[in-house]
Design an enzyme around this catalytic site. Structure first.
Site, PDB file in Angstrom:
ATOM      1  N   TRP A 198      -4.483  -8.115  -2.382  1.00 47.82           N
ATOM      2  CA  TRP A 198      -5.533  -6.955  -2.230  1.00 47.82           C
ATOM      3  C   TRP A 198      -5.929  -6.170  -3.493  1.00 47.82           C
ATOM      4  CZ3 TRP A 198      -8.574  -7.979   1.523  1.00 47.82           C
ATOM      5  CH2 TRP A 198      -8.052  -8.424   2.543  1.00 47.82           C
ATOM      6  N   ASP A 240      -5.408   2.383  -2.043  1.00 49.48           N
ATOM      7  CA  ASP A 240      -5.715   1.522  -0.821  1.00 49.48           C
ATOM      8  C   ASP A 240      -4.224   1.431   0.106  1.00 49.48           C
ATOM      9  OD1 ASP A 240      -6.296  -0.323   1.116  1.00 49.48           O
ATOM     10  OD2 ASP A 240      -6.506  -1.953  -0.429  1.00 49.48           O
ATOM     11  N   LYS A 290      -6.002  -1.898  11.019  1.00 50.36           N
ATOM     12  CA  LYS A 290      -4.592  -2.168  11.061  1.00 50.36           C
ATOM     13  C   LYS A 290      -3.584  -1.316  11.720  1.00 50.36           C
ATOM     14  CE  LYS A 290      -5.277  -5.347   7.352  1.00 50.36           C
ATOM     15  NZ  LYS A 290      -6.135  -5.529   6.304  1.00 50.36           N
TER      16      LYS A 290
END
Ligand code: PLP
Length: 359
Positions: A102, A171, A195
């Site tokens: 990511w 993030d 999530k």
């Protein structure tokens, strides 16, 4: 019908109580004769939902007054571009800490838009790990520093955020609201909802208001944090149902003892699973012990054939989505806030059985 123990990395499990509440209100929201998803995003019922979702997030994260809570779209991936578009001025550069897939995605998107310095990169290391704060050499004039708090695929988590002179942007897609946080340490926090927050469809952004002023006038309005702050995320139609679900999930979190309470539950669940891995020579954790994620527990078996068999047999017993990300293989058990402790116990019992039969 029994609910599965759903180990999916995302979209992920939601609290059963929340799903039942949503179900009970689905056809007739508070006597209106319609579902919350069938109403105007400017009507009084939805407005109350929107305000409560924001208020709950402010309560849970103890958000200071000079920050705003925004509901955007396009997922965390869109933020990879919106951040440099809004915050990286002409001729400026930004520092990125890359600890995995990511982080790499964030770097790749930002490089199209400006000068990016990758100041630490552990994205290809096995065992997986996060760069240590002592390894970070910040640029003097960075517009911001970007970090990924939890690498969902690698199974690693930042335990202590670095102190930075430039605004720190994180993030937090896969560990937002899983532990207490000092928001004042950050310039901007973002997370795709699917999530740990709500169903897919919204992206949570918490931004220090002054940073939103950096965006160039030429940036389309719906790409500007400034416009979202000015219109309370209601410039255009907000995904109302995901916000409603987020309101219910945050209410549930507050009832569970807030983020301190949630952290205790998460750590207890993760400890049971990591202990099972450490007690065995059959299973091997993929992350360095000091940076293991309590959200995404990653491990390997002796062979890929055994891993495939493990996933297949677990699925038969109602434990689903244990296959590691396609880019790395192995096993990944995602045990977010909503994942029940009983499901972790069931997985550990299954792991012992499987090892006894195949070890
Ligand atoms: C899942 C994930 C993303 C991608 O999120 P989208 O909402 O699908 O864009 C980005 N960063 C992290 C850390 C993630 O876990």
């Amino acid at each position: 019908m029994a609910r599965a123990y759903n180990f999916s990395a995302g979209p992920a499990i939601l609290p059963e109580e929340v799903l039942k509440e949503a179900q009970a209100e689905l056809l007739d929201y508070k006597g209106t004769g319609m579902s919350i998803m069938e109403m105007s995003h400017r009507g009084k019922e939805y407005t109350a939902v929107h305000e409560e979702a924001i208020a709950n997030i402010k309560t849970l994260l103890k958000i200071p007054d000079n920050y705003s809570v925004l509901f955007m779209t396009g997922g965390a991936t869109t933020q990879f571009s919106l951040i440099p578009m809004n915050l990286l001025g002409e001729g400026q550069s930004a520092d990125y800490i890359n600890a995995g897939s990511w982080g790499s995605g964030a770097v790749k998107a930002a490089k199209k838009l400006g000068k990016i310095n990758v100041i630490a990169d552990t994205s290809k290391e096995i065992p997986t790990r996060m760069p240590k704060n002592s390894e970070l050499k910040f640029s003097d004039d960075a517009a911001y520093v970007h970090i990924t708090s939890n690498e969902t695929i690698a199974g690693t988590q930042v335990k202590e955020f670095p102190k930075t002179k430039a605004p720190l942007i994180a993030d937090m897609s896969s560990d937002i609201l899983s532990r207490p946080l000092d928001v004042s340490q950050f310039g901007l926090i973002y997370a795709g909802a699917q999530k740990n927050l709500a169903p897919a469809g919204i992206t949570l952004v918490v931004i220090r208001n002054d940073l939103a002023e950096r965006a160039p006038e030429t940036l389309p309005e719906l790409f500007q944090y400034r416009a979202f702050i000015a219109e309370n995320s209601l410039k255009n139609t907000v995904p109302t149902f995901p916000v409603y679900m987020l309101m219910l999930v945050t209410r549930w979190l507050i009832a569970k003892g807030g983020l301190e309470g949630m952290q205790k539950l998460n750590e207890a669940k993760a400890a049971v699973l990591y202990k099972a891995i450490d007690d065995s020579s059959f299973y091997k954790g993929t992350a360095v012990p000091e940076q293991r994620s309590p959200m995404n527990v990653t491990f390997r078996l002796p062979t890929e054939e055994l891993e495939a068999q493990f996933v297949k047999e677990a699925t038969k017993q109602g434990m689903t989505s244990l296959k590691g990300h396609r880019s790395v293989g192995g096993i990944r058990a995602s045990i977010y806030n909503a994942f029940p402790a009983a499901g972790v116990d069931a997985l550990v019992a299954f792991m012992k059985e499987f090892e006894a039969e195949n070890g």
